[in-house]
Design a protein around this motif. Structure first.
Motif, PDB file in Angstrom:
ATOM      1  N   TYR A  68       0.800  -1.188   0.000  1.00 38.76           N
ATOM      2  CA  TYR A  68       0.000   0.000   0.000  1.00 38.76           C
ATOM      3  C   TYR A  68       0.846   1.257   0.000  1.00 38.76           C
ATOM      4  CZ  TYR A  68      -3.815   2.911   0.409  1.00 38.76           C
ATOM      5  OH  TYR A  68      -4.714   3.873   0.129  1.00 38.76           O
TER       6      TYR A  68
ATOM      7  N   LEU B  65       6.734  11.173  -2.367  1.00 37.67           N
ATOM      8  CA  LEU B  65       7.435  12.448  -2.322  1.00 37.67           C
ATOM      9  C   LEU B  65       6.472  13.567  -1.958  1.00 37.67           C
ATOM     10  CD1 LEU B  65      10.077  13.899  -2.653  1.00 37.67           C
ATOM     11  CD2 LEU B  65       9.569  14.223  -5.062  1.00 37.67           C
TER      12      LEU B  65
ATOM     13  N   ILE C 276       3.698  13.386  -0.318  1.00 35.00           N
ATOM     14  CA  ILE C 276       3.273  13.324   1.073  1.00 35.00           C
ATOM     15  C   ILE C 276       4.382  13.823   1.990  1.00 35.00           C
ATOM     16  CG2 ILE C 276       2.608  11.769   2.922  1.00 35.00           C
ATOM     17  CD1 ILE C 276       0.977  10.235   1.072  1.00 35.00           C
TER      18      ILE C 276
ATOM     19  N   SER D 142       3.688   1.667  -1.094  1.00 37.69           N
ATOM     20  CA  SER D 142       4.435   1.936  -2.324  1.00 37.69           C
ATOM     21  C   SER D 142       3.554   2.566  -3.377  1.00 37.69           C
ATOM     22  CB  SER D 142       5.070   0.673  -2.902  1.00 37.69           C
ATOM     23  OG  SER D 142       4.705  -0.450  -2.191  1.00 37.69           O
ATOM     24  N   ILE D 143       2.250   2.568  -3.110  1.00 38.53           N
ATOM     25  CA  ILE D 143       1.350   3.110  -4.099  1.00 38.53           C
ATOM     26  C   ILE D 143       1.073   4.592  -3.890  1.00 38.53           C
ATOM     27  CG2 ILE D 143      -1.028   2.982  -4.865  1.00 38.53           C
ATOM     28  CD1 ILE D 143      -0.904   0.058  -4.744  1.00 38.53           C
ATOM     29  N   VAL D 144       1.116   5.032  -2.658  1.00 37.50           N
ATOM     30  CA  VAL D 144       0.803   6.445  -2.434  1.00 37.50           C
ATOM     31  C   VAL D 144       1.934   7.325  -2.951  1.00 37.50           C
ATOM     32  CG1 VAL D 144      -0.626   5.965  -0.445  1.00 37.50           C
ATOM     33  CG2 VAL D 144       1.791   6.378  -0.131  1.00 37.50           C
ATOM     34  N   PRO D 145       1.616   8.553  -3.313  1.00 37.69           N
ATOM     35  CA  PRO D 145       2.656   9.446  -3.841  1.00 37.69           C
ATOM     36  C   PRO D 145       3.574   9.906  -2.709  1.00 37.69           C
ATOM     37  CG  PRO D 145       0.541  10.568  -3.744  1.00 37.69           C
ATOM     38  CD  PRO D 145       0.284   9.174  -3.311  1.00 37.69           C
TER      39      PRO D 145
END
Lengths: 346, 301, 319
Positions: B137, B144, B146, B139-142
């Motif tokens: 999970y 940098l 965040i 690894s999916i969120v943006p």
């Protein structure tokens, strides 16, 4: 096909491999022949060099890492030192090969039909318009029901037995004169093994193909072979017709192998086990009879140099070395039927 | 039992010892890696020790007389910036600051990575499943974006805040790496033997499995270090890392965003850029050499 | 096949929901709200409080969350605090720019990566091979932004070969000139990215090629008498592209996540640059919208990945 001559004639074949910079000998002075329509079984343990020999017939070794010496004549064509172009004409046309593990030997991303057609497209024997038809016919010949369906499938969708049948279809697509089968049944279930062997026998008889059958299973040999060649540590230790080798085994290795094979005739308490292991490539001295190193009571004879020319006690029955003359099992075991012969010759 | 424990201990010590020997041998062979290693050591010690000698007020005093001087004028080897501050000193301080962040970050993510990775692969089951879902999970969120957002939310931050924030997502790669390695190791006989002899799970993981992974661990640390330098300087370049008062190499490079500065006064950002590159490249060479050592030992085992 | 796509899509939904919650929480942590920018010191605090209540800012968080989601479905991403414009409009143009940049970059990565990997694998151990392997290990580890700055400095400012900012020239008119101008602006950043992002493609492809060379099915092909050229392309290469295809979705996404730094250095008006600008101005609505968009794109990318894999690999497809 030249009638009367041997289909495959190997004389003095040696194969060296370059491993970690060093050249090591894997095959030494191999002589054997396959007549048209004959089944020759090449027997030996894993690591004895049987597959190496088969690959040499097809010149499939990496030329940068291997050297092949001697002479291999395939229906009049010299294989050793042949050019790649020459070999491509022969592969699939004069000689076809099937391998041990049909799952890894088939391209997982190609349909079955395409893989068979590739055999045809690589050569110009079967005209293009007939490829489709010929593919279906081949699949049918190797005993696959619903060939049209299978042609559209992928290797992983078929069972092991079916895959091996496909491999056979691929190998005989251009009607070769020689079929090399490298351990064709080893990776299959026992029940399927029999089916595949029957298939090979059928095709062999029907098309009168010569078969070089490579196996470590003596049962397979007994079923299929006309002639037998026994290999140990890269050398042929005994060679003859199936009858000769089975009923009158001479070389200590052959005799040990046969004894180690349980059959209904020889119900012993213990299975006979051949002590020791096949030596590593770097430890092989091919001027001696290498098997004797594993025979604890023949260590003196093991050190003797042995001639490259085999003895021929019976016509067509060759054996390497001298140990066969007075080899005895330590426990005095004698093959059934042998006692009388020995008594007779005395 | 005691003897067995002793054997275990001496084995892991021997292990570490032989790794060092093998590493030294490899570095002697690979000249580039050796040069990189010495370069790295010199720079690290140089900037940390050197910055102790720089007076605290070297930067608060803005010397309007000496602004924008080109290199080699007035005793300033690398020139001065628009506030008259000596560029060379700036680079030294910036390097120290950057390293002060990237070194702890590397330590944190490697520690977390090996710890979680080992445990996850060793225990398997639900524990592993949960961590896999979490890392998948994350690894999916943006990441940098965040990170930058977090840095704007948190108002007054210290070096440690920065370290924790940067480490927030970076441990994932390292964890996955060690997890994969541990899965392979887990099947080995020595693990089963240890289990049978009654060693606790923790003991098996640390005394048995880890030593076998240690070579890869060191190699990975070097490479991760390079990556973290990049991450920290990148964030500072964008303006969200260290401020100009305690600059990082990235903040210095930020000067280049002004086209005039970029073209007219390259001495303000080129040295910092070169240093960043040099440090990263050195670490990569070192890491590769270590990886070669690790692979050799793998095949021997 | 469609069943697979549907299933994959359904899996994506909870992930998407989780992400929106995460971003919502993040947004709530940000100081300020839509009204902070609009008032001066003279404004009555009661008016302020009333306006906030009316705008629903005092409602419990779950309510606010669902309202936000609802708005998104209606295309309303909120208004930018700073620019007082609907965020959706702002994003529209920017996204296009980023997408073009991303596609060109990806294309270049494959154009550079594939031939070099093939050359490396077929000449294993040669100088060529060692050169490209070293090149890739270096470019994979160094910080990209330093290189971008160098590229900009060298090719943009010093040599003046390429424009140094913007996405299109102001005085380009007509379809082709505009297209040309756009392309001209894209090349430098796209090339810069491509030169430094080939690592994963190169390593994956090279390794697969080397492994495939000794595969059994390659031996079978040669035993059939198939020409070396065909053996290479139809069997070795084709099969080696499989692992590469498995990373396509992620490569696509990686291009977008790198956009933040890339666009900032090159002054390229895309999504990434907008994000950085919004941070500077504390424009939280825009920031949030961009993160949401970015995250969604990533999820779609990973879904795309799985779909591509099952399409390309019959072993996965037929279950």
């Amino acid at each position: 096909m030249i009638i009367g001559k041997n289909l495959l004639e190997a004389k003095g074949v040696g194969v060296d491999f370059r491993i970690n910079g060093e050249w090591l000998t894997a095959l030494y002075n191999v002589d054997l022949s396959v007549k048209p329509g004959e089944v020759l079984a090449l027997v030996g343990e894993s690591g004895s060099g049987k597959s190496t020999f088969a690959m040499s017939v097809m010149a499939l070794h990496n030329p940068n890492q291997s050297r092949v010496t001697g002479s291999i004549m395939l229906d009049g064509h010299q294989i050793v030192d042949a050019t790649e172009a020459e070999m491509r004409e022969l592969r699939g046309v004069k000689v076809g090969m099937i391998f041990q593990d049909p799952l890894s030997a088939l391209n997982p991303l190609m349909k079955i039909g395409d893989q068979i057609q590739e055999s045809m497209s690589a050569h110009s024997i079967v005209p293009k318009e007939q490829w489709q038809e010929h593919t279906i016919k081949l699949l049918d010949e190797v005993g696959i029901s619903k060939p049209e369906l299978v042609a559209d499938q992928f290797p992983h969708e078929l069972s092991g037995g079916m895959r091996q049948r496909v491999m056979i279809a691929i190998a005989i697509a251009n009607e070769p004169d020689l079929l090399i089968a490298d351990e064709p049944t080893t990776a299959l279930d026992v029940t399927i093994q029999a089916q595949i062997l029957d298939l090979i026998k059928e095709i062999q008889a029907e098309k009168n193909i010569g078969v070089l059958l490579i196996t470590h299973d003596l049962g397979v040999v007994a079923e299929m072979a006309d002639s037998v060649a026994v290999m140990y540590a890269g050398q042929i230790v005994e060679r003859g017709t199936a009858e000769q080798v089975f009923e009158n085994p001479l070389h200590p290795y052959t005799r040990s192998l046969l004894r180690a094979n349980p059959s209904l005739d020889t119900l012993n308490d213990q299975l006979y086990v051949i002590p020791g292991v096949v030596p590593a490539l770097s430890e092989m001295d091919h001027s001696r009879d290498l098997f004797l190193e594993r025979v604890p009571w023949m260590q003196e004879a093991a050190k003797e140099k042995v001639s490259d020319v085999p003895a021929e006690p019976e016509e067509g029955h060759f054996v390497r070395g001298n140990a066969w003359k007075d080899f005895k099992f330590q426990d005095g075991y004698l093959e059934p039927g042998r006692g009388q012969k020995e008594a007779q010759s005395k | 039992m005691a003897k067995a424990k002793k054997i275990e201990q001496s084995e892991s010590q021997a292990h570490a010892h032989s790794f060092l020997k093998a590493a030294v041998r490899e570095f002697k062979r690979d000249k580039i890696a050796m040069i990189s290693f010495f370069f790295l050591v010199i720079v690290v010690f140089g900037v940390f020790i050197g910055s102790m000698f720089i007076p605290r007020d070297a930067f608060s005093n803005v010397d309007i007389m000496d602004t924008n001087l080109a290199p080699f004028t007035n005793g300033h080897i690398l020139g001065t910036d628009d506030g008259g501050r000596d560029e060379f000193l700036l680079v030294v301080i910036a390097a120290r600051n950057s390293l002060s962040i990237s070194i702890p970050v590397t330590i944190v993510i490697m520690a977390v990575g090996i710890f979680l990775g080992l445990m996850s692969a060793y225990y398997g089951g639900f524990f592993d499943w949960i961590w896999m879902r979490i890392t998948d999970y994350l690894s999916i969120v943006p990441t940098l974006m965040i990170l930058l957002t977090l840095l704007t939310i948190i108002n007054n931050y210290s070096i440690w805040t920065l370290v924790w924030v940067i480490s927030l997502f970076s441990w994932i790669g390292s964890m996955r790496f060690f997890r994969a390695l541990t899965f392979a190791e887990r099947e080995n006989d020595y693990v089963k033997a240890s289990k049978l002899s009654g060693s606790s799970s923790l003991a098996i993981m640390w005394k048995q499995i880890f030593p076998n992974l240690s070579s890869q661990f060191y190699a990975q640390t070097a490479l991760a270090f390079a990556g973290n330098i990049g991450l920290e300087t990148g964030i500072s370049y964008l303006g969200y890392g260290l401020p100009y008062t305690t600059p990082s190499l990235g903040t210095l490079v930020n000067k280049a965003t002004d086209p005039e500065v970029m073209t007219q006064s390259p001495w303000m950002w080129l040295p910092a850029s070169f240093l960043i590159l040099a440090l990263s490249v050195s670490l990569i060479f070192i890491g590769q050499a270590l990886r070669r050592v690790a692979d050799q030992r793998q095949s021997l085992a | 096949m469609w069943k697979l796509i549907l299933r994959r899509f359904l899996i994506m939904i909870p992930q998407l929901i989780l992400m929106t919650i995460l971003l919502f929480a993040l947004a709530k942590m940000m100081p300020g709200d839509p009204f902070t920018g609009r008032f001066s010191a003279h404004t009555d605090i009661h008016t302020l409080l009333r306006l906030r209540r009316e705008a629903g800012l005092d409602d419990p968080w779950p309510t606010q969350y669902f309202r936000w989601i609802n708005n998104i479905f209606h295309g309303n991403l909120g208004n930018s605090f700073v620019l007082q414009k609907p965020v959706a409009t702002l994003l529209g143009q920017r996204i296009q720019n980023t997408v073009w940049l991303g596609l060109l970059s990806l294309g270049l990565v494959y154009t550079i990566g594939i031939p070099t990997a093939v050359a490396s694998a077929t000449h294993e151990g040669s100088f060529r091979d060692r050169f490209w392997t070293t090149y890739n290990s270096i470019t994979g580890g160094i910080p990209a932004f330093v290189i971008y700055i160098f590229m900009l400095f060298l090719f943009g400012f010093t040599l003046n070969w390429f424009p140094t900012t913007g996405s299109v020239s102001i005085d380009a008119n007509g379809f082709w000139p505009v297209l040309g101008s756009r392309f001209y602006h894209l090349i430098l950043p796209a090339l810069s990215v491509a030169l430094f992002s080939t690592v994963s493609l190169f390593n994956t492809l090279r390794t697969s090629l080397l492994d495939a060379r000794s595969a059994d099915y390659v031996r079978t092909a040669r035993a059939k008498g198939v020409s070396n050229k065909r053996v290479f392309w139809r069997h070795i290469f084709r099969n080696s592209m499989l692992p590469v295809a498995s990373t396509f979705g992620f490569d696509l996404v990686g291009i977008f996540s790198g956009a933040v730094i890339l666009e900032t250095v090159f002054g390229y008006p895309g999504m990434g640059r907008l994000f950085v600008q919004s941070i500077t101005t504390r424009d939280y609505t825009t920031m949030n919208a961009i993160m949401l968009f970015s995250g969604t794109l990533t999820l779609i990318g990973s879904m795309l990945n799985d779909i591509i894999m099952s399409w390309v690999d019959p072993r996965i497809r037929i279950k």
